[in-house]
Enzyme design. Sequence first.
Site, PDB file in Angstrom:
ATOM      1  N   TRP A 165      16.971 -25.172   2.453  1.00 46.23           N
ATOM      2  CA  TRP A 165      16.691 -25.927   3.683  1.00 46.23           C
ATOM      3  C   TRP A 165      16.297 -27.352   3.361  1.00 46.23           C
ATOM      4  O   TRP A 165      16.624 -28.283   4.108  1.00 46.23           O
ATOM      5  CB  TRP A 165      15.624 -25.218   4.526  1.00 46.23           C
ATOM      6  CG  TRP A 165      16.044 -23.822   4.853  1.00 46.23           C
ATOM      7  CD1 TRP A 165      15.473 -22.655   4.426  1.00 46.23           C
ATOM      8  CD2 TRP A 165      17.180 -23.434   5.642  1.00 46.23           C
ATOM      9  NE1 TRP A 165      16.175 -21.577   4.899  1.00 46.23           N
ATOM     10  CE2 TRP A 165      17.219 -22.020   5.647  1.00 46.23           C
ATOM     11  CE3 TRP A 165      18.164 -24.131   6.337  1.00 46.23           C
ATOM     12  CZ2 TRP A 165      18.207 -21.297   6.326  1.00 46.23           C
ATOM     13  CZ3 TRP A 165      19.148 -23.419   7.012  1.00 46.23           C
ATOM     14  CH2 TRP A 165      19.160 -22.024   7.000  1.00 46.23           C
ATOM     15  N   ASP A 166      15.600 -27.545   2.260  1.00 47.99           N
ATOM     16  CA  ASP A 166      15.275 -28.909   1.842  1.00 47.99           C
ATOM     17  C   ASP A 166      16.539 -29.726   1.614  1.00 47.99           C
ATOM     18  O   ASP A 166      16.637 -30.881   2.041  1.00 47.99           O
ATOM     19  CB  ASP A 166      14.466 -28.880   0.541  1.00 47.99           C
ATOM     20  CG  ASP A 166      12.987 -28.632   0.770  1.00 47.99           C
ATOM     21  OD1 ASP A 166      12.507 -28.814   1.904  1.00 47.99           O
ATOM     22  OD2 ASP A 166      12.304 -28.259  -0.207  1.00 47.99           O
ATOM     23  N   PHE A 167      17.515 -29.135   0.928  1.00 50.96           N
ATOM     24  CA  PHE A 167      18.720 -29.907   0.602  1.00 50.96           C
ATOM     25  C   PHE A 167      19.634 -30.087   1.810  1.00 50.96           C
ATOM     26  O   PHE A 167      20.284 -31.121   1.948  1.00 50.96           O
ATOM     27  CB  PHE A 167      19.463 -29.266  -0.573  1.00 50.96           C
ATOM     28  CG  PHE A 167      18.780 -29.534  -1.882  1.00 50.96           C
ATOM     29  CD1 PHE A 167      18.758 -30.811  -2.412  1.00 50.96           C
ATOM     30  CD2 PHE A 167      18.120 -28.530  -2.564  1.00 50.96           C
ATOM     31  CE1 PHE A 167      18.109 -31.088  -3.607  1.00 50.96           C
ATOM     32  CE2 PHE A 167      17.475 -28.791  -3.759  1.00 50.96           C
ATOM     33  CZ  PHE A 167      17.463 -30.065  -4.282  1.00 50.96           C
TER      34      PHE A 167
END
Lengths: 400, 400
Positions: free
Chosen positions: B157-159
């Site tokens: 989700w960060d990326f």
Amino acid sequence: MYQLLNGLSLVEVSSFVASPTIGLYCAQFGADVIRVDQIGGGQDFRRWPVNERGDSFSWENLNRAKRSVALDLTKPEGRELLVRLCQQVGTLATNLPAKGFLAHDKLAQGRPDMISVRVMGWPDGAIALDYTANAVVGYPALTGHGDEPVNHSLPAWDFITGAYGAFALLAAVQRRTATGLGGEVRLPLTDIAIGTVANLGRVAEVLYSGHDRPRLGNAVYGTVGRDFVTADGVRVMIVAINERQWQGLLRALDIGAAIAGIETRESVCFAENDGMRYAHRDAIFAVMEAAIAPLSHAELAERLDAQGVTHGPYKTLPQAMEDDRLFTANPMFAQCDSNPSGFAYPAAGAFATIPQMERAPAAPAPLNGQHTEQVLAEKLGLSSGEIARLIDTGIAGVAQ
Amino acid sequence: MYQLLNGLSLVEVSSFVASPTIGLYCAQFGADVIRVDQIGGGQDFRRWPVNERGDSFSWENLNRAKRSVALDLTKPEGRELLVRLCQQVGTLATNLPAKGFLAHDKLAQGRPDMISVRVMGWPDGAIALDYTANAVVGYPALTGHGDEPVNHSLPAWDFITGAYGAFALLAAVQRRTATGLGGEVRLPLTDIAIGTVANLGRVAEVLYSGHDRPRLGNAVYGTVGRDFVTADGVRVMIVAINERQWQGLLRALDIGAAIAGIETRESVCFAENDGMRYAHRDAIFAVMEAAIAPLSHAELAERLDAQGVTHGPYKTLPQAMEDDRLFTANPMFAQCDSNPSGFAYPAAGAFATIPQMERAPAAPAPLNGQHTEQVLAEKLGLSSGEIARLIDTGIAGVAQ
């Protein structure tokens, strides 16, 4: 839907997840995205999940707010129309092969400032999918609790590639606006996967240390984070990501003395050093487990919230869909009654929220060929007689 | 590094993964990204993996090709300088709180066309991280082979948020160029997570069917795909993603007769119906297992390649780093000798490959405060005497 990209027009010839996502994100920001498919639908048109008559919920959500042109792409005349459409519009997103009939050099012969964004498997043109790219870069070997590799169920590389592809497309458009130059932006899934590994410092880590990190189960690398189970059986992910959260965690669970005991016993200091906390995670986790076991989830959540520690309960998707903030009262979702499947439900719009702009509700996906006549007239200047001939001869298709 | 975004300047005030990734991707495409940190480094400056003296390999790879300004952000004068810098540059990427000292409305008071891209946890400002957002939307409940939730080890989700944030930033810049209007683009991790679930058709699936899909272990939903082990003990992910690959799989493994036997026995037809193949996956997998078990990995790979079926062996990262196409001969990587850690190794550049442009090698991350004097003079017009005073009084920091 936010109108950020008005004036941008894009042809999309794509299937599955990564490439359609490029067009989806652009369409949700107001770009005119013209998806061109085989008459009757391409290879992803029936992708599960489906309704009883086989209409794909996956396809109709990955292709919202786009226009649809249906052509017979097995015939030279259908392909030639698509090439002309690409050259007229000037911008293409696709996952078709780099050396196929939509090769960039061929398109650029008729449109020197053509921009093509191409999702690929391997850089040399060999095939790969999210699932195989993930296996070859080593994530399954680090995932899960046992000795065997575990695939992530989220097709993460597809979505990273789709979002990065939308970004790269806008960057290429900005360069064209500034310089008049086009070009082909190639996005191999395997490069995005190994590049992401490198960006996390893991390539340097392996070269520096000579080995990979261990498999951690549900623990987070390099800090204090893991899943815990409350007295009422709720599993909760807890992460103390920085110094303030670590100090808050000690207060929330009233474990300052027990943690100080570890520090004394091991002759270490955890303050200002999350790496050291990670190195001693097993001892810290044992203290946390003992403190959490007697608490209900409500008690635990209240204590962690009061101290600003990050936490979230594990849910199933049906449980997540009962959550106000995620779904039932989330303004990102809007009821969509005119989906191609005939099934009406709340659909997601753009991920971004822009307080200064009005959010328009999610638009439906088109029917296959719904905009064939409109686009052929508007973009290629074909007469209604010409379009009728294309339909009669089966080169172009229209929605039933 | 490709020069696509020349002329774009961006202030980044960010930590951990998602927000720094926005600046990284922009910097790798030629934008001037000015990262502003606390003197001595912010909360992610020592994030593991680290070398022996504690320099972060994670930080130095997520912050390549940026400039670094160090200020004492605990002091009003340091904060005021940062606010002025944001207003001067006009574009900000951050994960600081929406109501803090970098609140968009405050910045926009001095710069009406200000653009802020803000990575958030929940939309209401509550904290969340990749790991907790993942838990609450239900992916761990579908991952792995057992009954317990399994976190993905990739912070996906960060990326996704970072790449989408870079896209949204360029979209907002395009709107500003066209209309003169700025705005704040808010990107809550939880919205991106549940929105992605919805885009895969899974919200519709749950509402239509009344329940979630089952946990599939390493199998792929909706088609024929799973891991298999060869005679020489190599585990391989194999996916027959479309009709052509399915037919190729039957030929590659010589299992046409056995599969036809299943079709007869179950009164089904697998041709042109990957959903039906998925529904009968257990029987199909058993036939595949028996065919693959006597083959070496080399034999299997040759057969699958000859028939165009997607496959990839499971590797560890050290094994992946022995692969020419992934790492050792991949032009995306270039030796970088001037990393802040002092450790020299091949670093990843932009994920995209643009055949029409020259790829410049990956640039190093800056030292903390390396560009403080340069940026304060260039962007805020401060005199050398003024800058010296800021350094002397500890408001500004410079690289040692």
